[in-house]
Design an enzyme around this catalytic site. Structure first.
Site, PDB file in Angstrom:
ATOM      1  N   HIS A  17       0.720  -1.320   0.009  1.00 41.17           N
ATOM      2  CA  HIS A  17      -0.142   0.105  -0.091  1.00 41.17           C
ATOM      3  C   HIS A  17       0.956   1.346   0.073  1.00 41.17           C
ATOM      4  O   HIS A  17       0.673   2.238  -0.684  1.00 41.17           O
ATOM      5  CB  HIS A  17      -0.730   0.013   1.338  1.00 41.17           C
ATOM      6  CG  HIS A  17      -1.995  -1.041   1.430  1.00 41.17           C
ATOM      7  ND1 HIS A  17      -1.988  -1.831   2.394  1.00 41.17           N
ATOM      8  CD2 HIS A  17      -2.812  -1.409   0.478  1.00 41.17           C
ATOM      9  CE1 HIS A  17      -3.142  -2.582   2.367  1.00 41.17           C
ATOM     10  NE2 HIS A  17      -3.615  -2.194   1.111  1.00 41.17           N
ATOM     11  N   LYS A  41     -15.029  -7.033   7.091  1.00 47.18           N
ATOM     12  CA  LYS A  41     -16.064  -7.643   8.081  1.00 47.18           C
ATOM     13  C   LYS A  41     -15.553  -7.859   9.611  1.00 47.18           C
ATOM     14  O   LYS A  41     -16.199  -7.235  10.292  1.00 47.18           O
ATOM     15  CB  LYS A  41     -16.802  -8.744   7.590  1.00 47.18           C
ATOM     16  CG  LYS A  41     -17.654  -8.410   6.205  1.00 47.18           C
ATOM     17  CD  LYS A  41     -19.200  -9.438   6.295  1.00 47.18           C
ATOM     18  CE  LYS A  41     -19.988  -8.744   5.411  1.00 47.18           C
ATOM     19  NZ  LYS A  41     -19.386  -9.064   3.953  1.00 47.18           N
ATOM     20  N   ARG A  90      -2.353  -6.057  -8.174  1.00 45.70           N
ATOM     21  CA  ARG A  90      -1.483  -7.115  -8.282  1.00 45.70           C
ATOM     22  C   ARG A  90      -1.486  -8.166  -9.342  1.00 45.70           C
ATOM     23  O   ARG A  90      -0.567  -8.567 -10.039  1.00 45.70           O
ATOM     24  CB  ARG A  90      -1.616  -7.669  -6.723  1.00 45.70           C
ATOM     25  CG  ARG A  90      -1.267  -6.723  -5.808  1.00 45.70           C
ATOM     26  CD  ARG A  90      -1.750  -7.198  -4.435  1.00 45.70           C
ATOM     27  NE  ARG A  90      -3.278  -7.073  -4.103  1.00 45.70           N
ATOM     28  CZ  ARG A  90      -3.945  -7.030  -3.282  1.00 45.70           C
ATOM     29  NH1 ARG A  90      -3.238  -7.528  -2.182  1.00 45.70           N
ATOM     30  NH2 ARG A  90      -5.374  -6.789  -3.255  1.00 45.70           N
ATOM     31  N   SER A 128      -3.019  -7.186   3.093  1.00 48.04           N
ATOM     32  CA  SER A 128      -3.244  -7.258   4.513  1.00 48.04           C
ATOM     33  C   SER A 128      -3.393  -8.544   5.056  1.00 48.04           C
ATOM     34  O   SER A 128      -2.891  -9.020   6.198  1.00 48.04           O
ATOM     35  CB  SER A 128      -4.204  -6.162   5.016  1.00 48.04           C
ATOM     36  OG  SER A 128      -4.038  -5.095   4.374  1.00 48.04           O
TER      37      SER A 128
HETATM   38  P1  ADP Z   1      -5.654  -5.826   0.674  1.00 49.45           P
HETATM   39  O1  ADP Z   1      -6.389  -6.176  -0.711  1.00 49.45           O
HETATM   40  O2  ADP Z   1      -4.587  -6.058   1.093  1.00 49.45           O
HETATM   41  O3  ADP Z   1      -6.780  -6.392   1.761  1.00 49.45           O
HETATM   42  P2  ADP Z   1      -7.097  -3.014   0.564  1.00 49.45           P
HETATM   43  O4  ADP Z   1      -8.522  -3.647   0.452  1.00 49.45           O
HETATM   44  O5  ADP Z   1      -6.658  -2.284   1.772  1.00 49.45           O
HETATM   45  O6  ADP Z   1      -5.845  -4.345   0.853  1.00 49.45           O
HETATM   46  O7  ADP Z   1      -6.641  -2.553  -1.003  1.00 49.45           O
HETATM   47  C1  ADP Z   1      -6.568  -1.314  -1.030  1.00 49.45           C
HETATM   48  C2  ADP Z   1      -6.090  -0.907  -2.388  1.00 49.45           C
HETATM   49  O8  ADP Z   1      -4.597  -1.382  -2.558  1.00 49.45           O
HETATM   50  C3  ADP Z   1      -6.522  -1.855  -3.677  1.00 49.45           C
HETATM   51  O9  ADP Z   1      -6.426  -0.961  -4.736  1.00 49.45           O
HETATM   52  C4  ADP Z   1      -5.551  -2.894  -3.800  1.00 49.45           C
HETATM   53  O10 ADP Z   1      -5.519  -3.657  -4.975  1.00 49.45           O
HETATM   54  C5  ADP Z   1      -4.241  -2.403  -3.320  1.00 49.45           C
HETATM   55  N1  ADP Z   1      -3.463  -3.029  -2.624  1.00 49.45           N
HETATM   56  C6  ADP Z   1      -3.271  -3.921  -1.680  1.00 49.45           C
HETATM   57  N2  ADP Z   1      -1.966  -4.690  -1.881  1.00 49.45           N
HETATM   58  C7  ADP Z   1      -1.242  -4.113  -2.546  1.00 49.45           C
HETATM   59  C8  ADP Z   1       0.034  -4.439  -2.776  1.00 49.45           C
HETATM   60  N3  ADP Z   1       0.608  -5.319  -2.348  1.00 49.45           N
HETATM   61  N4  ADP Z   1       0.738  -3.605  -3.930  1.00 49.45           N
HETATM   62  C9  ADP Z   1      -0.206  -2.688  -4.580  1.00 49.45           C
HETATM   63  N5  ADP Z   1      -1.452  -2.517  -4.382  1.00 49.45           N
HETATM   64  C10 ADP Z   1      -2.081  -3.215  -3.287  1.00 49.45           C
END
Ligand code: ADP
Length: 158
Positions: A17, A41, A90, A128
């Site tokens: 992120h 959730k 990703r 995450s």
């Molecule tokens: P996760 O998929 O890790 O639970 P989120 O729902 O918080 O994370 O993701 C928010 C945004 O960050 C989405 O656009 C997701 O594709 C992107 N994202 C999550 N992990 C990565 C990563 N390792 N590299 C690039 N973008 C990411």
């Protein structure tokens, strides 16, 4: 002034992120990281905790601010006067889901466009959920999560 929104659950924010945040902050005048209420959730961290972790690891980036919202993203963007949503991609499955979201958002708010950034190679496997799973098994988190929040994550699994 080009304001972009980077939405997600950030439970917790990872190095993947943070890489997207740094790159998007270089492109746009202002980046608002929006920790979304409904995104997760059974979160490990409360909404307030997730926001604080995001603020802690981004406080040195001047054009980045963090916020929370329970609004529909398209409505939140309108409220903030932003017309760009930033998403990290990703794998192909991210693309399918995110493309669908981008189209729905555009339907609700025609001014809103989605800007995709490919994940950096070393973070393509990182989420995450992976960070939380690693923490449970006591794996060192240095390559996955920002240094400043590792103790907070480990504190949740002890
Ligand atoms: P996760 O998929 O890790 O639970 P989120 O729902 O918080 O994370 O993701 C928010 C945004 O960050 C989405 O656009 C997701 O594709 C992107 N994202 C999550 N992990 C990565 C990563 N390792 N590299 C690039 N973008 C990411």
């Amino acid at each position: 002034m080009k304001t972009a929104i980077y939405p997600g659950s950030f439970d917790p924010i990872t190095l993947g992120h943070l890489d997207i945040v740094r790159r998007a902050a270089d492109i746009f005048d202002k980046l608002i990281i929006c920790v979304m209420v409904n995104a997760e959730k059974n979160p490990m961290f409360s909404l307030e905790e997730r926001l604080e972790l995001v603020q802690r690891v981004t406080k040195h980036i001047p054009n980045v601010e963090a916020d929370t919202s329970d609004l529909l993203l398209a409505e939140y963007a309108r409220k903030k006067g932003a017309n760009i949503v930033v998403k990290g991609l990703r794998v192909v499955s991210d693309y399918e889901r995110e493309c669908q979201m981008a189209l729905i958002n555009k339907k609700i708010n025609p001014d809103l466009d989605t800007f995709f950034l490919p994940a950096r190679e070393q973070y393509t496997y990182l989420s995450s959920s992976i960070v939380k799973e690693m923490a449970k098994y006591g794996v060192a988190l240095e390559e996955f999560a920002p240094q400043e929040i590792i103790a907070d994550i480990m504190g949740k699994v002890r």
